[in-house]
Design a protein around this motif. Sequence first.
Motif, PDB file in Angstrom:
ATOM      1  N   VAL A  39      40.201  49.685  41.979  1.00 27.84           N
ATOM      2  CA  VAL A  39      41.365  48.882  42.345  1.00 27.84           C
ATOM      3  C   VAL A  39      40.937  47.465  42.704  1.00 27.84           C
ATOM      4  O   VAL A  39      41.556  46.470  42.285  1.00 27.84           O
ATOM      5  N   PHE A  40      39.876  47.363  43.472  1.00 31.22           N
ATOM      6  CA  PHE A  40      39.346  46.062  43.864  1.00 31.22           C
ATOM      7  C   PHE A  40      38.959  45.251  42.627  1.00 31.22           C
ATOM      8  O   PHE A  40      39.270  44.052  42.508  1.00 31.22           O
ATOM      9  N   ALA A  41      38.289  45.907  41.686  1.00 31.18           N
ATOM     10  CA  ALA A  41      37.831  45.216  40.479  1.00 31.18           C
ATOM     11  C   ALA A  41      39.004  44.771  39.607  1.00 31.18           C
ATOM     12  O   ALA A  41      39.009  43.656  39.082  1.00 31.18           O
ATOM     13  N   LEU A  42      40.017  45.630  39.437  1.00 29.49           N
ATOM     14  CA  LEU A  42      41.160  45.279  38.602  1.00 29.49           C
ATOM     15  C   LEU A  42      41.907  44.077  39.170  1.00 29.49           C
ATOM     16  O   LEU A  42      42.370  43.206  38.413  1.00 29.49           O
ATOM     17  N   ALA A  43      42.032  44.020  40.506  1.00 31.24           N
ATOM     18  CA  ALA A  43      42.688  42.869  41.130  1.00 31.24           C
ATOM     19  C   ALA A  43      41.896  41.596  40.866  1.00 31.24           C
ATOM     20  O   ALA A  43      42.464  40.531  40.594  1.00 31.24           O
ATOM     21  N   LYS A  44      40.569  41.684  40.933  1.00 30.49           N
ATOM     22  CA  LYS A  44      39.735  40.521  40.673  1.00 30.49           C
ATOM     23  C   LYS A  44      39.816  40.095  39.207  1.00 30.49           C
ATOM     24  O   LYS A  44      39.823  38.895  38.891  1.00 30.49           O
ATOM     25  N   ILE A  45      39.864  41.070  38.308  1.00 34.16           N
ATOM     26  CA  ILE A  45      39.960  40.747  36.880  1.00 34.16           C
ATOM     27  C   ILE A  45      41.288  40.056  36.582  1.00 34.16           C
ATOM     28  O   ILE A  45      41.345  39.060  35.849  1.00 34.16           O
ATOM     29  N   TYR A  46      42.380  40.585  37.166  1.00 38.20           N
ATOM     30  CA  TYR A  46      43.680  39.915  37.015  1.00 38.20           C
ATOM     31  C   TYR A  46      43.577  38.469  37.477  1.00 38.20           C
ATOM     32  O   TYR A  46      44.036  37.536  36.796  1.00 38.20           O
ATOM     33  N   ASP A  47      42.968  38.276  38.641  1.00 36.78           N
ATOM     34  CA  ASP A  47      42.853  36.933  39.195  1.00 36.78           C
ATOM     35  C   ASP A  47      42.006  36.043  38.302  1.00 36.78           C
ATOM     36  O   ASP A  47      42.323  34.869  38.068  1.00 36.78           O
ATOM     37  N   GLY A  48      40.913  36.613  37.772  1.00 36.35           N
ATOM     38  CA  GLY A  48      40.055  35.828  36.902  1.00 36.35           C
ATOM     39  C   GLY A  48      40.769  35.361  35.641  1.00 36.35           C
ATOM     40  O   GLY A  48      40.596  34.225  35.201  1.00 36.35           O
ATOM     41  N   VAL A  49      41.589  36.218  35.066  1.00 32.92           N
ATOM     42  CA  VAL A  49      42.340  35.846  33.859  1.00 32.92           C
ATOM     43  C   VAL A  49      43.360  34.761  34.182  1.00 32.92           C
ATOM     44  O   VAL A  49      43.613  33.849  33.381  1.00 32.92           O
TER      45      VAL A  49
ATOM     46  N   LEU B 124      46.262  43.546  47.057  1.00 31.83           N
ATOM     47  CA  LEU B 124      45.092  42.874  46.500  1.00 31.83           C
ATOM     48  C   LEU B 124      45.488  41.859  45.423  1.00 31.83           C
ATOM     49  O   LEU B 124      44.849  40.807  45.294  1.00 31.83           O
ATOM     50  N   VAL B 125      46.540  42.140  44.648  1.00 29.02           N
ATOM     51  CA  VAL B 125      47.016  41.175  43.662  1.00 29.02           C
ATOM     52  C   VAL B 125      47.563  39.929  44.370  1.00 29.02           C
ATOM     53  O   VAL B 125      47.285  38.792  43.968  1.00 29.02           O
ATOM     54  N   LEU B 126      48.334  40.132  45.448  1.00 28.57           N
ATOM     55  CA  LEU B 126      48.824  38.996  46.230  1.00 28.57           C
ATOM     56  C   LEU B 126      47.663  38.216  46.841  1.00 28.57           C
ATOM     57  O   LEU B 126      47.657  36.978  46.856  1.00 28.57           O
ATOM     58  N   HIS B 127      46.693  38.944  47.325  1.00 27.40           N
ATOM     59  CA  HIS B 127      45.494  38.354  47.917  1.00 27.40           C
ATOM     60  C   HIS B 127      44.771  37.490  46.881  1.00 27.40           C
ATOM     61  O   HIS B 127      44.389  36.331  47.151  1.00 27.40           O
ATOM     62  N   ALA B 128      44.586  38.013  45.675  1.00 27.44           N
ATOM     63  CA  ALA B 128      43.869  37.300  44.623  1.00 27.44           C
ATOM     64  C   ALA B 128      44.646  36.074  44.149  1.00 27.44           C
ATOM     65  O   ALA B 128      44.069  35.004  43.914  1.00 27.44           O
ATOM     66  N   THR B 129      45.964  36.194  44.012  1.00 22.36           N
ATOM     67  CA  THR B 129      46.782  35.062  43.568  1.00 22.36           C
ATOM     68  C   THR B 129      46.744  33.936  44.585  1.00 22.36           C
ATOM     69  O   THR B 129      46.641  32.756  44.220  1.00 22.36           O
ATOM     70  N   SER B 130      46.813  34.274  45.859  1.00 24.12           N
ATOM     71  CA  SER B 130      46.772  33.263  46.919  1.00 24.12           C
ATOM     72  C   SER B 130      45.479  32.476  46.860  1.00 24.12           C
ATOM     73  O   SER B 130      45.467  31.245  46.990  1.00 24.12           O
ATOM     74  N   TYR B 131      44.373  33.188  46.656  1.00 18.64           N
ATOM     75  CA  TYR B 131      43.071  32.527  46.556  1.00 18.64           C
ATOM     76  C   TYR B 131      43.053  31.554  45.386  1.00 18.64           C
ATOM     77  O   TYR B 131      42.590  30.412  45.506  1.00 18.64           O
ATOM     78  N   ALA B 132      43.575  31.971  44.235  1.00 17.83           N
ATOM     79  CA  ALA B 132      43.545  31.131  43.037  1.00 17.83           C
ATOM     80  C   ALA B 132      44.397  29.885  43.201  1.00 17.83           C
ATOM     81  O   ALA B 132      44.023  28.801  42.721  1.00 17.83           O
TER      82      ALA B 132
END
Length: 471
Positions: free
Chosen positions: A64-74, A131-139
């Motif tokens: 789950v952690f990795a998928l959220a990061k991959i979404y963010d990376g894309v 985690l998706v919200l977390h990743a989007t906020s960072y980006a």
Amino acid sequence: MNHPFQPDPSAAQSLEAAPPMPLKLYIGWSLGTLGLTSFMVGSYLLLRFMTDYMAVPPAIAGLVFALAKIYDGVADPIFGSISDRTRSRWGRRRPYLFAGAFACGLTFMLAFNAPIVTSQAGAVSLLAVLLVLHATSYAVFAVPYMAMPAEMTDRPHERSKLMSFRVVNGSLGNLMGGWATATLIAFFGGGLAGHRAMGIVIGLGIFAVLMACFWLTRDARLRVYDPRGHVPYRQQLRSAMRNRPFMILQGAKLMLLSAAALHTASAAFFVQRRLEMSDAWLGTIYGTLTIGTVIAQPFWLAMARRYGKRSTYTFGGLFTALIWFAWLPWGPGTPGWIIVVIGLAAGLGNGGIVMVSQSMLPDAIEYQYLSTGQRIEGSFAGLYIMVEKLGQAIGASLVGLLLGLFGYIEAHGGTEVVQPKSAITGITLCYCVFSTVFLLISVLVMRFYPLDERTMTLRGPAARNDRTADN
């Protein structure tokens, strides 16, 4: 027309004669790294939070952690391209600093204050959304933020100096995201309540620091969006792929961030399960790491100027790999002074590899302009941060997968579980061995990086015209 690799002496003299940026800009811009690093390092506690309080199996938690990061990376290159084309009275980048400050502070608080869901499927779904919200906020904050140095100054050494300030604040971010989070959890009584209180306090701190970055960069040099120079997004990606220094830097950073994620995501497990110490000692490791990184900056800055960034990265990487491997023989009963010494030494090496690798990004962006005349800093920053996220995804997911493979037992609500010896072995390998291997690969890749300060004083006609327009 000057060839891209022929030095232009008059341009070099002009760059050296230019006044340095005000100290306020060095401090103000680099504060963004303090907030972002706190946000990122603190988020690694989520992996243990998911396994020990949400009863999510470690392999699923890592996935789950990795998928959220991959979404963010894309998504990162898209955010970068959007910021390249933004028009506002605050410039192309700073509106996203303002929005990202609110988003990062709020989502950090929410991540550690999610309700405990009894069903495994419900817990996984809830955490995936967070985690998706977390990743989007960072980006939203990080991508425009990393595009700013290429606009703020044209001088390679000024960029190194700017990045040395960033490394200091990144170290303070490690302190806030590592030492402070662990200390606050213990201060508020540990367990679930300690994690929840920590999330609120650190979230508010992240918001305050990122907002200070937005405010203090209001006088930074800006480049406004010119629609006549717009480059379609697909063409931007193709241009980036043809930029050899940038692609080598991306490969080295992917391995470096994978190493760092493996090391950091397994740190809380290593202290608690291998050393059999409290989270307060985890805080000590982060604290000594920060001190070592900060005090080493003048040394690494002088090294980079004298011997070049590539050689400095090699030396720093090999030194850090040796220190990480030095944790391997230690277990229960380790003297406190050993933890302090290894933590300080790791910080000394960390200061070099982080500062140098980060200062190479604006150099590679400037090389792009010298070669093509394209000003697409945001897209390059987006691709750079995409690789950071992919590295974090690789490292964090490997920790979860390896812990599952070695038999780590998850728990619900913080219930104490005695882990098998195989799980302790897996934790030790993640923290000391696998992370070191990734770091050594990064050093090897970086040996092919071609730019140095001599080549970065090159100025073709388009670049000279651009500087004249800026003035």
